[in-house]
Design an enzyme around this catalytic site. Sequence first.
Site, PDB file in Angstrom:
ATOM      1  N   ASP A 240       0.811  -1.230   0.000  1.00  0.00           N
ATOM      2  CA  ASP A 240       0.000   0.000   0.000  1.00  0.00           C
ATOM      3  C   ASP A 240       0.842   1.276   0.000  1.00  0.00           C
ATOM      4  O   ASP A 240       0.411   2.303   0.518  1.00  0.00           O
ATOM      5  CB  ASP A 240      -0.952   0.049   1.219  1.00  0.00           C
ATOM      6  CG  ASP A 240      -1.729  -1.233   1.389  1.00  0.00           C
ATOM      7  OD1 ASP A 240      -2.241  -1.729   0.384  1.00  0.00           O
ATOM      8  OD2 ASP A 240      -1.809  -1.740   2.523  1.00  0.00           O
ATOM      9  N   GLU A 241       2.019   1.221  -0.580  1.00  0.00           N
ATOM     10  CA  GLU A 241       2.919   2.386  -0.547  1.00  0.00           C
ATOM     11  C   GLU A 241       2.542   3.446  -1.569  1.00  0.00           C
ATOM     12  O   GLU A 241       3.114   4.541  -1.567  1.00  0.00           O
ATOM     13  CB  GLU A 241       4.372   1.952  -0.808  1.00  0.00           C
ATOM     14  CG  GLU A 241       4.982   1.019   0.229  1.00  0.00           C
ATOM     15  CD  GLU A 241       4.757  -0.443  -0.120  1.00  0.00           C
ATOM     16  OE1 GLU A 241       3.994  -0.709  -1.084  1.00  0.00           O
ATOM     17  OE2 GLU A 241       5.321  -1.316   0.548  1.00  0.00           O
TER      18      GLU A 241
ATOM     19  N   LYS B  30       2.359   2.450  -5.011  1.00  0.00           N
ATOM     20  CA  LYS B  30       3.159   2.025  -6.180  1.00  0.00           C
ATOM     21  C   LYS B  30       2.473   2.412  -7.487  1.00  0.00           C
ATOM     22  O   LYS B  30       3.126   2.705  -8.475  1.00  0.00           O
ATOM     23  CB  LYS B  30       3.370   0.497  -6.147  1.00  0.00           C
ATOM     24  CG  LYS B  30       4.170   0.017  -4.961  1.00  0.00           C
ATOM     25  CD  LYS B  30       4.324  -1.476  -4.933  1.00  0.00           C
ATOM     26  CE  LYS B  30       3.099  -2.235  -4.480  1.00  0.00           C
ATOM     27  NZ  LYS B  30       2.670  -2.031  -3.098  1.00  0.00           N
ATOM     28  N   GLY B  31       1.122   2.402  -7.460  1.00  0.00           N
ATOM     29  CA  GLY B  31       0.343   2.698  -8.667  1.00  0.00           C
ATOM     30  C   GLY B  31       0.692   4.052  -9.263  1.00  0.00           C
ATOM     31  O   GLY B  31       0.738   4.218 -10.475  1.00  0.00           O
TER      32      GLY B  31
ATOM     33  N   GLY C 128      -4.446  -4.551  -4.196  1.00  0.00           N
ATOM     34  CA  GLY C 128      -5.490  -3.625  -4.645  1.00  0.00           C
ATOM     35  C   GLY C 128      -4.830  -2.361  -5.137  1.00  0.00           C
ATOM     36  O   GLY C 128      -4.205  -1.651  -4.357  1.00  0.00           O
ATOM     37  N   HIS C 129      -4.903  -2.109  -6.422  1.00  0.00           N
ATOM     38  CA  HIS C 129      -4.265  -0.918  -6.975  1.00  0.00           C
ATOM     39  C   HIS C 129      -5.329   0.028  -7.497  1.00  0.00           C
ATOM     40  O   HIS C 129      -6.136  -0.345  -8.338  1.00  0.00           O
ATOM     41  CB  HIS C 129      -3.279  -1.313  -8.077  1.00  0.00           C
ATOM     42  CG  HIS C 129      -2.149  -2.142  -7.557  1.00  0.00           C
ATOM     43  ND1 HIS C 129      -1.464  -3.054  -8.307  1.00  0.00           N
ATOM     44  CD2 HIS C 129      -1.592  -2.201  -6.326  1.00  0.00           C
ATOM     45  CE1 HIS C 129      -0.532  -3.631  -7.556  1.00  0.00           C
ATOM     46  NE2 HIS C 129      -0.597  -3.131  -6.358  1.00  0.00           N
TER      47      HIS C 129
ATOM     48  N   GLN D 125       1.975  -5.952  -3.010  1.00  0.00           N
ATOM     49  CA  GLN D 125       2.384  -6.058  -1.599  1.00  0.00           C
ATOM     50  C   GLN D 125       3.712  -5.296  -1.376  1.00  0.00           C
ATOM     51  O   GLN D 125       3.955  -4.326  -2.067  1.00  0.00           O
ATOM     52  CB  GLN D 125       2.514  -7.519  -1.153  1.00  0.00           C
ATOM     53  CG  GLN D 125       1.196  -8.247  -1.035  1.00  0.00           C
ATOM     54  CD  GLN D 125       0.693  -8.818  -2.344  1.00  0.00           C
ATOM     55  OE1 GLN D 125       1.451  -9.425  -3.075  1.00  0.00           O
ATOM     56  NE2 GLN D 125      -0.562  -8.618  -2.638  1.00  0.00           N
TER      57      GLN D 125
ATOM     58  N   THR E  82      -8.466  -3.692  -0.631  1.00  0.00           N
ATOM     59  CA  THR E  82      -9.079  -4.993  -0.875  1.00  0.00           C
ATOM     60  C   THR E  82     -10.090  -5.354   0.208  1.00  0.00           C
ATOM     61  O   THR E  82     -11.148  -5.897  -0.079  1.00  0.00           O
ATOM     62  CB  THR E  82      -7.974  -6.075  -0.977  1.00  0.00           C
ATOM     63  OG1 THR E  82      -7.110  -5.699  -2.046  1.00  0.00           O
ATOM     64  CG2 THR E  82      -8.548  -7.453  -1.250  1.00  0.00           C
TER      65      THR E  82
ATOM     66  N   PRO F 107      -9.163  -0.784   8.541  1.00  0.00           N
ATOM     67  CA  PRO F 107      -8.302   0.368   8.841  1.00  0.00           C
ATOM     68  C   PRO F 107      -6.856  -0.090   8.927  1.00  0.00           C
ATOM     69  O   PRO F 107      -6.568  -1.148   9.490  1.00  0.00           O
ATOM     70  CB  PRO F 107      -8.786   0.848  10.210  1.00  0.00           C
ATOM     71  CG  PRO F 107      -9.752  -0.148  10.713  1.00  0.00           C
ATOM     72  CD  PRO F 107     -10.104  -1.098   9.615  1.00  0.00           C
TER      73      PRO F 107
ATOM     74  N   LYS G 230       2.875  10.438  -0.260  1.00  0.00           N
ATOM     75  CA  LYS G 230       2.062  10.973   0.836  1.00  0.00           C
ATOM     76  C   LYS G 230       2.805  11.937   1.762  1.00  0.00           C
ATOM     77  O   LYS G 230       2.528  11.978   2.964  1.00  0.00           O
ATOM     78  CB  LYS G 230       1.417   9.836   1.625  1.00  0.00           C
ATOM     79  CG  LYS G 230       0.452   9.011   0.783  1.00  0.00           C
ATOM     80  CD  LYS G 230      -0.421   8.115   1.603  1.00  0.00           C
ATOM     81  CE  LYS G 230      -1.832   8.630   1.706  1.00  0.00           C
ATOM     82  NZ  LYS G 230      -2.774   7.702   2.289  1.00  0.00           N
TER      83      LYS G 230
ATOM     84  N   ASP H 220       2.370  14.983   1.819  1.00  0.00           N
ATOM     85  CA  ASP H 220       1.367  15.976   2.236  1.00  0.00           C
ATOM     86  C   ASP H 220       0.707  15.634   3.567  1.00  0.00           C
ATOM     87  O   ASP H 220       0.269  16.518   4.306  1.00  0.00           O
ATOM     88  CB  ASP H 220       0.286  16.105   1.155  1.00  0.00           C
ATOM     89  CG  ASP H 220      -0.295  14.757   0.765  1.00  0.00           C
ATOM     90  OD1 ASP H 220       0.477  13.900   0.289  1.00  0.00           O
ATOM     91  OD2 ASP H 220      -1.511  14.547   0.958  1.00  0.00           O
TER      92      ASP H 220
ATOM     93  N   VAL I 223       2.602  14.533  -3.445  1.00  0.00           N
ATOM     94  CA  VAL I 223       2.056  15.495  -2.475  1.00  0.00           C
ATOM     95  C   VAL I 223       0.530  15.531  -2.502  1.00  0.00           C
ATOM     96  O   VAL I 223      -0.089  16.483  -2.063  1.00  0.00           O
ATOM     97  CB  VAL I 223       2.636  16.909  -2.725  1.00  0.00           C
ATOM     98  CG1 VAL I 223       4.104  16.969  -2.366  1.00  0.00           C
ATOM     99  CG2 VAL I 223       2.409  17.353  -4.171  1.00  0.00           C
TER     100      VAL I 223
HETATM  101  P1  IMP Z   1      -2.554 -12.862   2.234  1.00  0.00           P
HETATM  102  O1  IMP Z   1      -1.628 -12.317   1.208  1.00  0.00           O
HETATM  103  O2  IMP Z   1      -3.996 -12.640   1.935  1.00  0.00           O
HETATM  104  O3  IMP Z   1      -2.225 -14.286   2.586  1.00  0.00           O
HETATM  105  O4  IMP Z   1      -2.295 -12.037   3.597  1.00  0.00           O
HETATM  106  C1  IMP Z   1      -1.078 -12.114   4.318  1.00  0.00           C
HETATM  107  C2  IMP Z   1      -0.693 -10.754   4.908  1.00  0.00           C
HETATM  108  O5  IMP Z   1      -0.342  -9.868   3.846  1.00  0.00           O
HETATM  109  C3  IMP Z   1      -1.820 -10.065   5.662  1.00  0.00           C
HETATM  110  O6  IMP Z   1      -1.250  -9.305   6.724  1.00  0.00           O
HETATM  111  C4  IMP Z   1      -2.406  -9.116   4.646  1.00  0.00           C
HETATM  112  O7  IMP Z   1      -3.051  -8.006   5.240  1.00  0.00           O
HETATM  113  C5  IMP Z   1      -1.145  -8.694   3.912  1.00  0.00           C
HETATM  114  N1  IMP Z   1      -1.388  -8.263   2.529  1.00  0.00           N
HETATM  115  C6  IMP Z   1      -1.623  -9.045   1.454  1.00  0.00           C
HETATM  116  N2  IMP Z   1      -1.769  -8.300   0.341  1.00  0.00           N
HETATM  117  C7  IMP Z   1      -1.599  -7.026   0.717  1.00  0.00           C
HETATM  118  C8  IMP Z   1      -1.592  -5.789   0.003  1.00  0.00           C
HETATM  119  O8  IMP Z   1      -1.767  -5.718  -1.219  1.00  0.00           O
HETATM  120  N3  IMP Z   1      -1.375  -4.671   0.750  1.00  0.00           N
HETATM  121  C9  IMP Z   1      -1.130  -4.716   2.096  1.00  0.00           C
HETATM  122  N4  IMP Z   1      -1.124  -5.855   2.790  1.00  0.00           N
HETATM  123  C10 IMP Z   1      -1.349  -6.995   2.126  1.00  0.00           C
END
Ligand code: IMP
Length: 429
Positions: free
Chosen positions: A13-14, A16-17, A40-41, A225, A305, A309, A336, A338, A419
Site C-alpha cells: 500500500d505504498e 506504487k500505482g 489492490g491498486h 504487496q 481490498t 483500517p 504521501k 502531504d 504530495v
Molecule cells: P494474504 O496475502 O492474503 O495471505 O495475507 C497475508 C498478509 O499480507 C496479511 O497481513 C495481509 O493483510 C497482507 N497483505 C496481502 N496483500 C496485501 C496488500 O496488497 N497490501 C497490504 N497488505 C497486504
Amino acid sequence: MAFNIVVGAQWGDEGKGRVVDLLAAEADYVARYSGGDNAGHTVTVGEQTFKLHLIPSGVIQPHTVGLLGNGMVINPAVLLSEMEQLRQAGVVINPERVRISYAAHVITPGHRALDKAREMARGEDKIGTTQRGIGPAYNDKAARSGIRMEAVLSQETFADAIEAHIEKINQQLTALYNAPPLDAKSVAQEYAGYARALAPYVGDVSTLLAEALESGKSVLAEGAQGTLLDLDHGTYPFVTSSTPTAPGVLVGLGVGVGKTNRVIGVTKAFQTRVGEGPFPTEVFGDAAIRLRGTGDNPWDEFGTTTGRPRRVGWLDAVLLRYAVRVNGLTELALTKLDILTNLDPLRICMGYKANGETLENLPLGPSDLSPFEPVYEELPGWEKDVWEVREWDDLPPQAQEYVQRIESLVGLPVKLVSVGPERDQIIQC
Ligand code: IMP
C-alpha cells in the site's frame, strides 16, 4: 531497452500505482510477477476510479501490453470481472493486450474457503490474511498439486481437475476445520466457463519478454504487496505467501539474471500495515487518526481490498535500509508527504535499542522485532499546504530537510515525491 522494477519498500500500500502510472508512459510491457487479488491498486481512467487486483495497472496506458507472470496466483472470476470493468471504461482488453503465463496458478473457491477456515482455526494467532485464498493456492503450488493456467486450454480435463481438487479440499474443510463442503460439480461447471473465456489469453510470457527485450522494447515490472510481506524476507510468519521483492521479478516472469535496470522502491513518508504482525513504530490514539484519516477521503488509510483500517506509525529507516539491501534498490519514490503537513515535530526511527546498544541494522532479519525499542530522531514540521507544489524548490525547507534526511539515512536518492492523490501531484527531484 529498459527493464525497470517498481517494488513496495514497506508492508504494501505504498502508492506504487502512482509511480507505475508515470513510468508506464514509457513502457511497452507492464507485468505483474507475484501475488494475486490480495493486491489492490487504485487506478483512475478519466473520471472513473477502479480498484484493480490482478491486471497490471499500467494497462491504462493505451500503448502497453499487460502481462500476468508465472509467479502469480489467479482467481479467474476476479480477472474476468476486472477485464469487463476496464472494457466498460473504454480500455481495450483483448488477447493482444493482455497475456497470462501458462505457468501461473489458479485460485479456486476451495482455496478461499481453506484460507478462511485456517484463519479461524488460528484464533488469536491469526495472520490477518485478505482471505482471497492466496496462501492455500501457493501451498498447492509448492506441494506440486496446484492447477496451472495452462489447464484452461483443455476445457474438459480442466473441469475434471477442478472437481477433483474441490473434493480433496472438501476433505480438509470437513475433517480438519469442521467447515461446510463446497459443491464440487457446480464449481467445476463454473470454472469450465472461465476456461472458455480465458483460454485465448494464455501463453508463454517468459518467451514473449525475452523477444521483447531482444528487440529493444521496454518492460516495467509492477510489484504487489511489499518487501516486509515477502515470504522469505518479510516479518515471517506475518507475511504473504509469495515473493514481492525485486528478485521475485526474475522468477515470477521467467527472465534471466542481469537484464534489469532501475529498481525503484516506493515508500510512504510514514509507515502503515494491514493485518497482524510486528510494527515497532506504530502509533495509537489521536496520532494514529491524524496519520490514518477518518475514512472520509479515498486516500485515507483503509485497505483497498478488505476495507480494514490500516495500522499507522512513524517512518522506520531501519526497515527501509533493509528494503534497500534485499531488493537492490537504485532509488526511492516517497509518497504521501502531504499527510505530514501540520505535524510538528516529525519523527523518524533511525535505529533500534536493544540491551543498551543502538543498532542501525537488523541483526537477524525482521521476523522478531519485539526485543527492539525504536530510537527516534525529531525533525521540524511545516505548515504550508504542499498540495499545489510541483517543483522541489517550492517545498517548505522543513519538507526538503525531511526528504534529505531519509536520503542520508538510507543512502539512496529520492527521485519522486508525491504530495496528493491526483496524477499530477508529483515532484520529480
Ligand atoms: P494474504 O496475502 O492474503 O495471505 O495475507 C497475508 C498478509 O499480507 C496479511 O497481513 C495481509 O493483510 C497482507 N497483505 C496481502 N496483500 C496485501 C496488500 O496488497 N497490501 C497490504 N497488505 C497486504
